[in-house]
Design an enzyme around this catalytic site. Sequence first.
Site, PDB file in Angstrom:
ATOM      1  N   SER A  78       0.693  -1.171  -0.019  1.00  0.00           N
ATOM      2  CA  SER A  78       0.104  -0.022   0.054  1.00  0.00           C
ATOM      3  C   SER A  78       0.845   1.290   0.094  1.00  0.00           C
ATOM      4  CB  SER A  78      -0.867   0.045   1.113  1.00  0.00           C
ATOM      5  OG  SER A  78      -0.248   0.144   2.737  1.00  0.00           O
ATOM      6  N   LYS A 114       0.849   4.811   7.326  1.00  0.00           N
ATOM      7  CA  LYS A 114       0.372   5.616   6.121  1.00  0.00           C
ATOM      8  C   LYS A 114       0.565   7.122   6.176  1.00  0.00           C
ATOM      9  CE  LYS A 114      -2.210   2.309   4.341  1.00  0.00           C
ATOM     10  NZ  LYS A 114      -1.493   1.440   4.758  1.00  0.00           N
TER      11      LYS A 114
END
Length: 207
Positions: A123, A160
Amino acid sequence: MNGKRLKALREERGLTQKELAEKLDLTPKAISFYELGLREPSGDALIHMARILGTTTDYLLGNSSNKSPDQKAGGRGVRIPVLGRVVAGIPIDAIEEILDWEEIPREMAATGDFFALQVKGASMEPTLRDGDVVIVKKQPTVDSGDIAIVLVNGNDATIKEIKESPAGITLIGHNVAVFTPHFYSNKEIEELPVRVIGKAVEVRRKL
């Protein structure tokens, strides 16, 4: 954990179990269990113990006969644990959860508490790849645009980029084909909850 070594070092430093426990934010009973070999400290507690007692984690674990940090190979760095996962109980309670160890400069280690986390998934590609090791400074807040380790709803932490706004935060994966940016309102941040537990400060990649 070598309980006899822990006890000997503690007594050499003139510390009672209670005094050492207070420095580690633990209970005297926990120190007693460590010294008796009835319980293993978390990776975080082990690192703090080594710093307070002026030794190395390897010495406390019984993996080295070198008591002084300066006697380690190179004598320049501080070892931090590489974790395979981070959950709500950070630091992870079981020493078996540690995958490996990384070394960071002593100057860096003096600025706060650090651990390392192994990246899983794609990701955050191309910035971070599956298997990379991220050096993380533990802190409850980061600046907008920083890459953070975030715990959502008590589940495994995710790595993230953080974008802040007055209405909440957005978690951004650099590989949009794998992870669509996800917005959490201020209400969700409190109720889920969504918690920042550290800032990624360095990535280490093996070829």
